[in-house]
Write a protein that holds these residues in place. Sequence first.
Motif, PDB file in Angstrom:
ATOM      1  N   MET A   1      47.619  62.448  45.141  1.00  0.00           N
ATOM      2  CA  MET A   1      46.579  61.624  45.550  1.00  0.00           C
ATOM      3  C   MET A   1      47.228  60.043  45.484  1.00  0.00           C
ATOM      4  SD  MET A   1      42.691  61.090  44.096  1.00  0.00           S
ATOM      5  CE  MET A   1      42.737  62.703  43.443  1.00  0.00           C
ATOM      6  N   SER A   2      46.771  59.354  46.469  1.00  0.00           N
ATOM      7  CA  SER A   2      47.404  57.867  46.455  1.00  0.00           C
ATOM      8  C   SER A   2      46.868  57.000  45.674  1.00  0.00           C
ATOM      9  CB  SER A   2      47.504  57.552  47.970  1.00  0.00           C
ATOM     10  OG  SER A   2      46.348  57.144  48.418  1.00  0.00           O
ATOM     11  N   LEU A   3      47.515  55.964  45.175  1.00  0.00           N
ATOM     12  CA  LEU A   3      46.747  55.104  44.255  1.00  0.00           C
ATOM     13  C   LEU A   3      45.645  54.407  44.826  1.00  0.00           C
ATOM     14  CD1 LEU A   3      47.309  53.430  41.684  1.00  0.00           C
ATOM     15  CD2 LEU A   3      48.791  51.899  43.031  1.00  0.00           C
ATOM     16  N   LEU A   4      45.479  54.155  46.057  1.00  0.00           N
ATOM     17  CA  LEU A   4      44.439  53.383  46.716  1.00  0.00           C
ATOM     18  C   LEU A   4      43.201  54.471  46.571  1.00  0.00           C
ATOM     19  CD1 LEU A   4      43.264  51.204  48.215  1.00  0.00           C
ATOM     20  CD2 LEU A   4      44.051  52.219  50.334  1.00  0.00           C
ATOM     21  N   ILE A   5      43.389  55.701  46.911  1.00  0.00           N
ATOM     22  CA  ILE A   5      42.370  56.704  46.807  1.00  0.00           C
ATOM     23  C   ILE A   5      41.854  56.689  45.286  1.00  0.00           C
ATOM     24  CG2 ILE A   5      41.698  59.064  47.070  1.00  0.00           C
ATOM     25  CD1 ILE A   5      41.969  57.638  49.582  1.00  0.00           C
ATOM     26  N   SER A   6      42.860  56.856  44.297  1.00  0.00           N
ATOM     27  CA  SER A   6      42.427  56.808  42.820  1.00  0.00           C
ATOM     28  C   SER A   6      41.509  55.781  42.767  1.00  0.00           C
ATOM     29  CB  SER A   6      43.631  57.063  42.110  1.00  0.00           C
ATOM     30  OG  SER A   6      44.370  58.115  42.360  1.00  0.00           O
ATOM     31  N   ILE A   7      42.064  54.603  43.095  1.00  0.00           N
ATOM     32  CA  ILE A   7      40.979  53.241  42.787  1.00  0.00           C
ATOM     33  C   ILE A   7      39.843  53.249  43.393  1.00  0.00           C
ATOM     34  CG2 ILE A   7      41.125  50.833  43.213  1.00  0.00           C
ATOM     35  CD1 ILE A   7      44.108  50.681  42.537  1.00  0.00           C
ATOM     36  N   ILE A   8      39.776  53.961  44.532  1.00  0.00           N
ATOM     37  CA  ILE A   8      38.269  54.052  45.297  1.00  0.00           C
ATOM     38  C   ILE A   8      37.374  54.907  44.313  1.00  0.00           C
ATOM     39  CG2 ILE A   8      37.122  54.933  47.258  1.00  0.00           C
ATOM     40  CD1 ILE A   8      39.607  53.682  49.078  1.00  0.00           C
ATOM     41  N   ILE A   9      38.163  56.109  44.276  1.00  0.00           N
ATOM     42  CA  ILE A   9      37.129  57.159  43.364  1.00  0.00           C
ATOM     43  C   ILE A   9      36.963  56.643  41.983  1.00  0.00           C
ATOM     44  CG2 ILE A   9      37.540  59.292  42.147  1.00  0.00           C
ATOM     45  CD1 ILE A   9      39.027  60.309  44.601  1.00  0.00           C
ATOM     46  N   GLY A  10      37.673  55.806  41.482  1.00  0.00           N
ATOM     47  CA  GLY A  10      37.465  55.088  40.190  1.00  0.00           C
ATOM     48  C   GLY A  10      36.217  54.266  40.262  1.00  0.00           C
ATOM     49  N   GLY A  11      36.315  53.404  41.289  1.00  0.00           N
ATOM     50  CA  GLY A  11      35.388  52.434  41.362  1.00  0.00           C
ATOM     51  C   GLY A  11      34.012  53.106  41.641  1.00  0.00           C
ATOM     52  N   VAL A  12      34.051  54.138  42.925  1.00  0.00           N
ATOM     53  CA  VAL A  12      32.747  54.797  42.964  1.00  0.00           C
ATOM     54  C   VAL A  12      32.230  55.765  41.476  1.00  0.00           C
ATOM     55  CG1 VAL A  12      31.711  56.736  44.239  1.00  0.00           C
ATOM     56  CG2 VAL A  12      33.169  55.083  45.585  1.00  0.00           C
ATOM     57  N   SER A  13      33.243  56.308  40.940  1.00  0.00           N
ATOM     58  CA  SER A  13      32.678  57.081  39.671  1.00  0.00           C
ATOM     59  C   SER A  13      32.244  56.009  38.724  1.00  0.00           C
ATOM     60  CB  SER A  13      33.958  57.528  39.105  1.00  0.00           C
ATOM     61  OG  SER A  13      34.383  58.472  40.008  1.00  0.00           O
ATOM     62  N   GLY A  14      32.882  54.606  38.542  1.00  0.00           N
ATOM     63  CA  GLY A  14      32.362  53.953  37.604  1.00  0.00           C
ATOM     64  C   GLY A  14      30.954  53.232  38.031  1.00  0.00           C
ATOM     65  N   TRP A  15      30.814  52.948  39.129  1.00  0.00           N
ATOM     66  CA  TRP A  15      29.702  52.345  39.607  1.00  0.00           C
ATOM     67  C   TRP A  15      28.300  53.513  39.462  1.00  0.00           C
ATOM     68  CZ3 TRP A  15      26.498  53.768  43.799  1.00  0.00           C
ATOM     69  CH2 TRP A  15      25.387  53.091  44.068  1.00  0.00           C
ATOM     70  N   LEU A  16      28.763  54.753  39.782  1.00  0.00           N
ATOM     71  CA  LEU A  16      27.625  55.734  39.587  1.00  0.00           C
ATOM     72  C   LEU A  16      27.116  55.791  38.152  1.00  0.00           C
ATOM     73  CD1 LEU A  16      28.789  58.658  42.238  1.00  0.00           C
ATOM     74  CD2 LEU A  16      26.829  57.061  42.107  1.00  0.00           C
ATOM     75  N   ALA A  17      28.294  55.861  37.375  1.00  0.00           N
ATOM     76  CA  ALA A  17      28.001  56.169  36.129  1.00  0.00           C
ATOM     77  C   ALA A  17      27.167  54.860  35.243  1.00  0.00           C
ATOM     78  CB  ALA A  17      29.461  56.091  35.041  1.00  0.00           C
ATOM     79  N   GLY A  18      27.790  53.653  35.715  1.00  0.00           N
ATOM     80  CA  GLY A  18      26.924  52.438  35.408  1.00  0.00           C
ATOM     81  C   GLY A  18      25.422  52.684  35.709  1.00  0.00           C
ATOM     82  N   LYS A  19      25.073  53.268  36.834  1.00  0.00           N
ATOM     83  CA  LYS A  19      23.871  53.379  37.510  1.00  0.00           C
ATOM     84  C   LYS A  19      23.008  54.414  36.472  1.00  0.00           C
ATOM     85  CE  LYS A  19      23.646  50.448  40.921  1.00  0.00           C
ATOM     86  NZ  LYS A  19      22.885  49.417  40.551  1.00  0.00           N
TER      87      LYS A  19
END
Length: 78
Positions: A1-19
Amino acid sequence: MSLLISIIIGGVSGWLAGKLMNSKFSLLGNIIIGLVGGLIGGVLLGVIGIHGSGLIGNIIVGVVGACVLIAVGRAIKK
């Protein structure tokens, strides 16, 4: 998995967890929480035999780990 995809998945995961956990983080905070949460979720769910595969599976694992990370952070803060 590329670094960019990992960052995008991390951002989405962090946002959903925050909600889910009613927390507010910046974009960078969401990415960090999501990336670290992905590591934590991967270990925790791997111990019980659940492995995320594909985009949705990785996001779910990241959200679970990020929620655990937020809950532990709150417990330590108090």
